[in-house]
Scaffold this motif. Sequence first.
Motif, short mmCIF file in Angstrom:
data_model
loop_
_atom_site.label_atom_id
_atom_site.label_comp_id
_atom_site.label_asym_id
_atom_site.label_seq_id
_atom_site.Cartn_x
_atom_site.Cartn_y
_atom_site.Cartn_z
N CYS A 124 -4.83 -10.08 -0.21
CA CYS A 124 -3.75 -10.10 -1.21
C CYS A 124 -3.27 -11.52 -1.48
N GLY A 143 1.88 -6.56 4.60
CA GLY A 143 2.05 -5.24 4.00
C GLY A 143 2.87 -5.24 2.73
N PHE A 144 3.35 -6.42 2.31
CA PHE A 144 4.12 -6.48 1.07
C PHE A 144 3.46 -7.46 0.11
N CYS A 145 2.37 -6.99 -0.46
CA CYS A 145 1.50 -7.89 -1.22
C CYS A 145 2.19 -8.48 -2.44
N ASN A 146 3.17 -7.75 -3.01
CA ASN A 146 3.82 -8.30 -4.20
C ASN A 146 4.71 -9.49 -3.86
N GLN A 162 6.70 -15.33 -2.33
CA GLN A 162 6.23 -15.73 -3.66
C GLN A 162 6.25 -17.25 -3.81
N PHE A 170 -3.78 0.97 2.38
CA PHE A 170 -4.26 -0.37 2.76
C PHE A 170 -3.70 -0.78 4.10
N ILE A 190 3.69 3.67 -2.69
CA ILE A 190 3.18 3.05 -3.92
C ILE A 190 3.59 3.85 -5.15
N PRO A 215 7.06 -1.67 -3.40
CA PRO A 215 5.93 -0.97 -2.80
C PRO A 215 5.46 -1.72 -1.55
N GLY A 216 4.75 -1.04 -0.68
CA GLY A 216 4.22 -1.73 0.49
C GLY A 216 4.13 -0.83 1.70
#
Lengths: 564, 157
Positions: A34, A67-70, A89, A232, A386, A392-393
């Motif tokens: 990610c 686990g928190f790809c965003n 980020q 994931f 999700i 999400p995560g």
Amino acid sequence: MKIKTMGDLDKLREAGLKSLAPKQLKISISMSTCGHALGADILYHELVKEKAKQGLKISIGQTGCSGFCNLEPMAVLRLHGRPPLLYTQVTVKKVKRIIQDIKRKKITKQGLLCTIGSDSVSGEPDPALNNIPDYKEVSPFKDQHRRLLENCGIINPLSVSEYVAMEGYSALYKALYQMDPEVVVDEVIQSGLRGRGGAWFPTGIKWDMARKAQHKEKFVICNADEGDPGAFKDRTIMEGNPFKLFEGIVLAGYAIGSHQGLIYLREEYPHTYEFLNDAVYTAKRYGLLGKNILGSNFNFTLKIIRGGGSYVCGEETALMDSLEGEMGDPRLRPPFPIEKGLWERPTIVNNVETLANIPHIIEHGGESYAGIGTEKAKGTKILSVIGKIKQPGLYEVPLGTNLEHVIFNMAGGPLNGSQIKAVQVGSPFGNFLSGEKLDISLDPETLRSMGSMIGSGVIVVLNQDTCLVDILLHTLSFFVEESCGKCVPCREGVFQMKEIMTAIYEGRSTMEDLTSLHDIGGMIKDFALCALGGGAPSLILNGIRDFRKDFEAHITTGKCSWTS
Amino acid sequence: MEREKIKRIVSKHRHEKAAILAILHEIQEEDKQLETESLNYIAQLLKIPVANVYGLATFYSAFSLGKKGDTKIRVCSGISCHINGADEVNEALKSKFNLEMGETTWDEKFSLEKVHCLGLCSIGPNVAFNLVTYPKLNKERIETIIEILHKRTGDSK
Ligand SMILES: Cc1cc2nc3c(=O)[nH]c(=O)nc-3n(C[C@H](O)[C@H](O)[C@H](O)COP(=O)(O)O)c2cc1C
Ligand code: SF4
Ligand code: FES
């Protein structure tokens, strides 16, 4: 350097602690699949360039997926005497700003999410960190119980010393030197751990049978096929803390008397494949795989095998076919893998998450492990939340945690303040629960009583502008494409259900088609060979029952209910 | 692939039948396809029926008998990407390359296929171009990416 004694392990722990609390500033970038997708490698290289250009006295490291790809790319900043700081980020511009600020003895607040753990050096509150919460107090980490994911996103996943500094390999050391295999199995039985790959079989009982099976060759297979769309968690464990998984696998080998392990990895994870091979190489160098593990007389090899992109190969008997170089098709059991598994040898197949639980169980004892969870479901479960959700995560929570709490308080609720229409727990097989029925305990018993399941922990959140006909048709198409074709009820039946659903979706059907779906569904349920075909009908039939308005709208107008 | 090379790959895997997936992966990666010739030769080397090898090559979605593009484009159609707008990305790709799912451009530069989840569900819709995944896509973003790719590789419509 091979670790052979407790002294070696202690030395490594010290090195790990130093690396986690370095004297000079260290910036670690999260570099998993990610992170890469969101530019972590560019960030890393820019940082290296900047260091050279300015002659900065900093070190640059890496972490893995948390686990928190965003929120990627994330960066962990380690300054002497302060708790580590977690930035989210992160961009090249931001990281330059952070470095500049540090030169001026300032801490950049922008993008700073939280501190990780407390200050290990002075113990004094740090005025510069006023109002900066610890990660246990801040979303998305708050209320989690990160036993499995504790190191993910925090340590360098390829650093043995950092893992050892976080208690890593003490369970294996303890088992190899102080516990008989039988005792290891007993602890796992005591813990009440059940398989996290979907079928929820008691792990200790499986191991006990495999241990008792008489054969000089046995296998441990780690199921890393992670086929459920939306899942994931296994990837995050593998990329965030691979040695925890390896430790669990070696413990499994020791417990059942096996010297060979295989990780069957899904083909869609090419980055993870390279990464795991690096991790195996490193583990061998440290004497954590191969001959005389940790200086004991126990030998164990581990190989990573790539799958071929077939969902059904996640089913354990099909998986073993695939490992033998065959097409994967599920077989009728018995015989069970514990008697006749890979190459007809006694074999245990366990999911990644299941195996990652083992070090904790051995280190702290089965009874202590069983201290969290419900009466019947012990330990934590990683949920992959999700869909139309704010944050999400992956949320690791004790089994029995309230679903509503997870969705609203932990994951921030539905996107843009919309309404939740339905939630599917245990996707792709679990039923869709309507938005009003979310005040329930997340454990297999409760979910089963609602016609649902925990599955591999995928929770799909749908808001008011999603159409159940569309979602169910999409899921059926997945089943049809992934059916192995071995049995007629699934091959023909699920295909027909999909055809009917397509007609409904396109407004080419009548209400009678709903009855046909019932009839075909009933037949499939009774006669399909494996859960892929067998699970499809109830999903659809319950969908028709609970979201009838969506179906009626499509049948009468050919459109979704809210557009008519 | 030349026979010599296939032989080297098969020997590297010690002629083990169980390693056939790994063998097919290596050949697929280099040739972008599994040619009939190659399949026959592998069967001969491993002493197994051609039908079995052919079966594997068609059963597993990672392999293909027809040629895949130099850039293999895999569009995620998993539940999360679907909910968040994968269809729009999908359509944009199909029309920009003038391809259906499973097809390859005439100059063999690009091929398009569907994948059920890339494991990056919270940053979708996702599309993987070989090893690089582009997240958070929508119609505009994917069109920009394709434009850049076209410029880099020459036209391919
Ligand atoms: C169609 C199908 C797909 C499956 N896919 C997976 C998978 O991707 N990963 C997994 O761990 N288990 C999967 N399973 C469950 C396995 O058959 C098996 O129960 C599991 O690997 C056992 O490990 P556990 O006891 O640790 O959960 C699947 C089962 C079926 C029927
Ligand atoms: S139910 Fe479907 S996937 Fe399972 S064995 Fe039958 S055809 Fe194969
Ligand atoms: S659903 Fe697209 S990455 Fe998982």
